[in-house]
Design a protein around this motif. Sequence first.
Motif, PDB file in Angstrom:
ATOM      1  N   VAL B  42      29.312  -3.994   5.214  1.00  0.00           N
ATOM      2  CA  VAL B  42      29.471  -2.549   5.140  1.00  0.00           C
ATOM      3  C   VAL B  42      30.883  -2.196   5.575  1.00  0.00           C
ATOM      4  N   ALA B  43      31.547  -1.388   4.780  1.00  0.00           N
ATOM      5  CA  ALA B  43      32.867  -0.880   5.187  1.00  0.00           C
ATOM      6  C   ALA B  43      32.745   0.597   5.511  1.00  0.00           C
ATOM      7  N   ASP B  44      33.187   0.956   6.702  1.00  0.00           N
ATOM      8  CA  ASP B  44      33.206   2.366   7.068  1.00  0.00           C
ATOM      9  C   ASP B  44      34.263   2.549   8.142  1.00  0.00           C
ATOM     10  N   LEU B  45      34.938   3.703   8.114  1.00  0.00           N
ATOM     11  CA  LEU B  45      35.968   3.949   9.120  1.00  0.00           C
ATOM     12  C   LEU B  45      35.352   4.028  10.512  1.00  0.00           C
ATOM     13  N   ASN B  46      34.129   4.544  10.564  1.00  0.00           N
ATOM     14  CA  ASN B  46      33.432   4.631  11.841  1.00  0.00           C
ATOM     15  C   ASN B  46      32.593   3.361  12.046  1.00  0.00           C
ATOM     16  N   VAL B  47      33.290   2.341  12.529  1.00  0.00           N
ATOM     17  CA  VAL B  47      32.676   1.014  12.669  1.00  0.00           C
ATOM     18  C   VAL B  47      31.505   1.055  13.656  1.00  0.00           C
ATOM     19  N   GLU B  48      31.690   1.818  14.707  1.00  0.00           N
ATOM     20  CA  GLU B  48      30.671   1.897  15.752  1.00  0.00           C
ATOM     21  C   GLU B  48      29.353   2.430  15.192  1.00  0.00           C
ATOM     22  N   ARG B  49      29.473   3.553  14.477  1.00  0.00           N
ATOM     23  CA  ARG B  49      28.283   4.192  13.906  1.00  0.00           C
ATOM     24  C   ARG B  49      27.650   3.273  12.855  1.00  0.00           C
ATOM     25  N   ALA B  50      28.492   2.640  12.063  1.00  0.00           N
ATOM     26  CA  ALA B  50      27.983   1.732  11.034  1.00  0.00           C
ATOM     27  C   ALA B  50      27.187   0.606  11.672  1.00  0.00           C
ATOM     28  N   ARG B  51      27.659   0.133  12.802  1.00  0.00           N
ATOM     29  CA  ARG B  51      26.986  -0.971  13.485  1.00  0.00           C
ATOM     30  C   ARG B  51      25.606  -0.527  13.991  1.00  0.00           C
ATOM     31  N   GLU B  52      25.578   0.707  14.536  1.00  0.00           N
ATOM     32  CA  GLU B  52      24.296   1.250  14.998  1.00  0.00           C
ATOM     33  C   GLU B  52      23.312   1.411  13.845  1.00  0.00           C
ATOM     34  N   LEU B  53      23.802   1.999  12.764  1.00  0.00           N
ATOM     35  CA  LEU B  53      22.905   2.293  11.632  1.00  0.00           C
ATOM     36  C   LEU B  53      22.329   1.026  11.015  1.00  0.00           C
ATOM     37  N   THR B  54      23.076  -0.055  11.087  1.00  0.00           N
ATOM     38  CA  THR B  54      22.608  -1.294  10.455  1.00  0.00           C
ATOM     39  C   THR B  54      22.027  -2.273  11.465  1.00  0.00           C
ATOM     40  N   ASN B  55      21.860  -1.846  12.704  1.00  0.00           N
ATOM     41  CA  ASN B  55      21.249  -2.687  13.753  1.00  0.00           C
ATOM     42  C   ASN B  55      21.889  -4.062  13.854  1.00  0.00           C
ATOM     43  N   GLY B  56      23.191  -4.103  13.616  1.00  0.00           N
ATOM     44  CA  GLY B  56      23.882  -5.383  13.720  1.00  0.00           C
ATOM     45  C   GLY B  56      23.443  -6.410  12.682  1.00  0.00           C
ATOM     46  N   GLU B  57      22.827  -5.938  11.603  1.00  0.00           N
ATOM     47  CA  GLU B  57      22.311  -6.893  10.619  1.00  0.00           C
ATOM     48  C   GLU B  57      23.322  -7.278   9.552  1.00  0.00           C
ATOM     49  N   CYS B  58      24.440  -6.570   9.468  1.00  0.00           N
ATOM     50  CA  CYS B  58      25.445  -7.005   8.498  1.00  0.00           C
ATOM     51  C   CYS B  58      26.831  -6.931   9.107  1.00  0.00           C
ATOM     52  N   GLU B  59      27.746  -7.542   8.386  1.00  0.00           N
ATOM     53  CA  GLU B  59      29.125  -7.547   8.842  1.00  0.00           C
ATOM     54  C   GLU B  59      29.715  -6.154   8.594  1.00  0.00           C
ATOM     55  N   ILE B  60      30.331  -5.605   9.625  1.00  0.00           N
ATOM     56  CA  ILE B  60      30.923  -4.276   9.489  1.00  0.00           C
ATOM     57  C   ILE B  60      32.443  -4.418   9.517  1.00  0.00           C
ATOM     58  N   VAL B  61      33.098  -3.790   8.558  1.00  0.00           N
ATOM     59  CA  VAL B  61      34.563  -3.815   8.546  1.00  0.00           C
ATOM     60  C   VAL B  61      35.057  -2.388   8.368  1.00  0.00           C
ATOM     61  N   ASN B  62      36.289  -2.134   8.786  1.00  0.00           N
ATOM     62  CA  ASN B  62      36.802  -0.785   8.544  1.00  0.00           C
ATOM     63  C   ASN B  62      37.754  -0.752   7.357  1.00  0.00           C
ATOM     64  N   ASP B  63      38.008  -1.896   6.780  1.00  0.00           N
ATOM     65  CA  ASP B  63      38.864  -1.950   5.590  1.00  0.00           C
ATOM     66  C   ASP B  63      38.014  -2.338   4.383  1.00  0.00           C
ATOM     67  N   ALA B  64      37.817  -1.369   3.490  1.00  0.00           N
ATOM     68  CA  ALA B  64      36.954  -1.591   2.331  1.00  0.00           C
ATOM     69  C   ALA B  64      37.477  -2.702   1.429  1.00  0.00           C
ATOM     70  N   ASN B  65      38.778  -2.971   1.495  1.00  0.00           N
ATOM     71  CA  ASN B  65      39.341  -4.051   0.673  1.00  0.00           C
ATOM     72  C   ASN B  65      38.712  -5.404   1.007  1.00  0.00           C
ATOM     73  N   LEU B  66      38.326  -5.551   2.272  1.00  0.00           N
ATOM     74  CA  LEU B  66      37.698  -6.813   2.671  1.00  0.00           C
ATOM     75  C   LEU B  66      36.375  -7.026   1.937  1.00  0.00           C
ATOM     76  N   VAL B  67      35.716  -5.923   1.600  1.00  0.00           N
ATOM     77  CA  VAL B  67      34.441  -6.030   0.875  1.00  0.00           C
ATOM     78  C   VAL B  67      34.690  -6.335  -0.605  1.00  0.00           C
ATOM     79  N   VAL B  68      35.554  -5.543  -1.227  1.00  0.00           N
ATOM     80  CA  VAL B  68      35.744  -5.731  -2.683  1.00  0.00           C
ATOM     81  C   VAL B  68      36.444  -7.056  -2.990  1.00  0.00           C
TER      82      VAL B  68
END
Lengths: 436, 436
Positions: B42-68
Amino acid sequence: MKPIKVGLLGIGTVGSGTFNVLKRNQEEIMRRAGRAIEITMVADLNVERARELTNGECEIVNDANLVVNHPDIDIVIELIGGYGIAKDLVLKAIANGKHVVTANKALLATHGNEIFKAAQDKGVMVAFEAAVAGGIPIIKALREGLTANRIEWIAGIINGTTNFILSEMRDKGIDFATALKDAQALGYAEADPTFDIEGVDAAHKATIMASIAFGIPMQFNKAHVEGITKLEAIDIRYAEQLGYRIKLLGITKRSDKGVELRVHPTLIPEKRLIANVEGAMNAVLVQGDAVGATLYYGKGAGAEPTASAVIADLVDITRLATADPEHRVPHLAFQPNSLSDLVILPMSEIVTSYYLRLHVADKAGVLADVTKILAESSISIDAMLQKEPAEGEQRTDIVMLTHQTQEKNILAAIAQIEALSSVFGSVTKLRLEELS
Amino acid sequence: MKPIKVGLLGIGTVGSGTFNVLKRNQEEIMRRAGRAIEITMVADLNVERARELTNGECEIVNDANLVVNHPDIDIVIELIGGYGIAKDLVLKAIANGKHVVTANKALLATHGNEIFKAAQDKGVMVAFEAAVAGGIPIIKALREGLTANRIEWIAGIINGTTNFILSEMRDKGIDFATALKDAQALGYAEADPTFDIEGVDAAHKATIMASIAFGIPMQFNKAHVEGITKLEAIDIRYAEQLGYRIKLLGITKRSDKGVELRVHPTLIPEKRLIANVEGAMNAVLVQGDAVGATLYYGKGAGAEPTASAVIADLVDITRLATADPEHRVPHLAFQPNSLSDLVILPMSEIVTSYYLRLHVADKAGVLADVTKILAESSISIDAMLQKEPAEGEQRTDIVMLTHQTQEKNILAAIAQIEALSSVFGSVTKLRLEELS
């Protein structure tokens, strides 16, 4: 690429509609499908008529085996109907490696499991959008459009003949027999309307929808099938006074214990969109856990609406023919090795609300006796309508709407109510769904 | 088979809805798709919130380029919105050979042609069911379910915010500003509601539907975009007295001369099913030459309804990934080399019926003057409402419904009417569609 060659079995109303639409829109259909789609062979017992309908543009044979065995045919469209020869031909076509498109709900609801197994083994597609709700792409919606959802229930007006009759009964205040005659005169009901008015056609369609919604095998023999022949004009009127319309619904619902699969006249709140589907139109309401309620509305029968679904299946097959058979859209929406063994619940186990009409003596205490029985059965009353007796009459009608209860519970309560000396004849019972 | 790995760009409302539904229904979705579908990045600028929403189940990045750019990702879901970074990321994902799912109607309506061309060249799919009417599978219906048809027109309630506001205005007799405030308080309108209330969002969606219905490139810049901000409560009342409801419709219609593509408040007969679509619900009515009218109804926005469409696209891609890219379902329903060059007609050329409200002097001869102008413009009147002036008033309203005419014709007639000395202020003009 070379054209997709299609063999048509049976060129009656839908068959000629399919031929005509495919021809009229051939340029646009080819732009969509990426290949031309051509009906090159037609099998029909009436060879002369078939030749006229097709303007001599395809080969006409009177033996359908010649089509299903022909090496040049890619897709066979089965529009013969029934379970007999249609089943043999579909299985032969599959065995010969041909894809099949069929509008035959009776065949699929009763022999679908065998047919899909055969198709799976041969890696061919059997498409059947036209089998449910005519031109409305409801199979596609359930099988592909709503795949994210745990589908909770489906309620559909899926028989145009009965919806036309019910609309006429309400509009004109006429009884069933008169409305049926009108429907026959206008071509909305067949000379022998049994399958429609007894709910069998709707039950075939509900069986198919249950299967693709819940990932269970076809189990038509477990469906509860109840038509509209016993519905009285007075109940339509009383329902209306309480804010409800009566529709013949095909309903399938999942609970922890199993799947409800039933067709019967049903009261639904008049403020629901589906309650306002009138005449021969069809509509299907689907409740999914993520999407909520979605509704699909359109013509459920007729030459060109049904042809629309048949041809959509031809285009689908043309587009998907190259996909890995193991992974492309499964026939029943779920992978064949992941079908569920959820049981179809017997009617005694279903849970719904009820409309009860009692013919009673107009004297004190009757209502108390009736409500006591209901209370002791833990059935609570949602609304009631008590009519003044007509001039000089000593009897009157009580109409009640109950909250949800189990069918066996209401049946036991009704038996007790009917045993009361102040209640005359049998209690009229209809089921009610809030659809919310 | 190994799971399909999905990268999610942007975990806001729809993103977290997608994550939650995919997880909640994972077993059922896997039974449908034949493979597990997992959001692994998951890429989102709000890494903290993304981590909460996904319960630490996926890799969180703040740079969407890393995903694509990640080699393990099969499908990228773009839920960032807008035309800027979202476009770059979608094009990069495509260039990296990844399939894309997007809910971004603004991006597709304005840059869709470039994006689909890139996807075509790379043989990947760009799916966008969620871009129009949320959870309603309308893209699938148009692109696959109705392929037999020459589609004639589409009229849709495709913006829930404005439908909610219009429902409130009619129900409660309140004006636009009040209804907007209510909608904002209830979360049906955003703090900056411009895109919704000015019709831009609906125009993006109408542009997409026109493209797949008629096989034309996306041409948002040619759409007529008119919102509901100038709609007055009095016109909703008068329309109701004449048997009509006012809805913000996205309309696209094919004629011999070209394609009409327009969004504006529209009177529609109250007896049409679509006129009774209330609150934030969406509905799309499609007229095909074979099937006739079909209607698709459901929730057009919200976390889980939109997620329903996003996930349906993930399942579709999983099912179709092995099909020959040249023949599987084309992005715009028509093969890319068979798009049509039908022009989008300027508004002056469209043909429809009109509602006119005139504020006039209450004296003899006014009506004669007005009807003379209309008659000389060959505009015939279908219905009229003339109000008595209020107590002590010398002025009154005349409301007229016209039969069909060309927009430039009615504009010329209105200019003449406004020049009459007995007509005060400007004439209020709304368009009317019978949708039959």
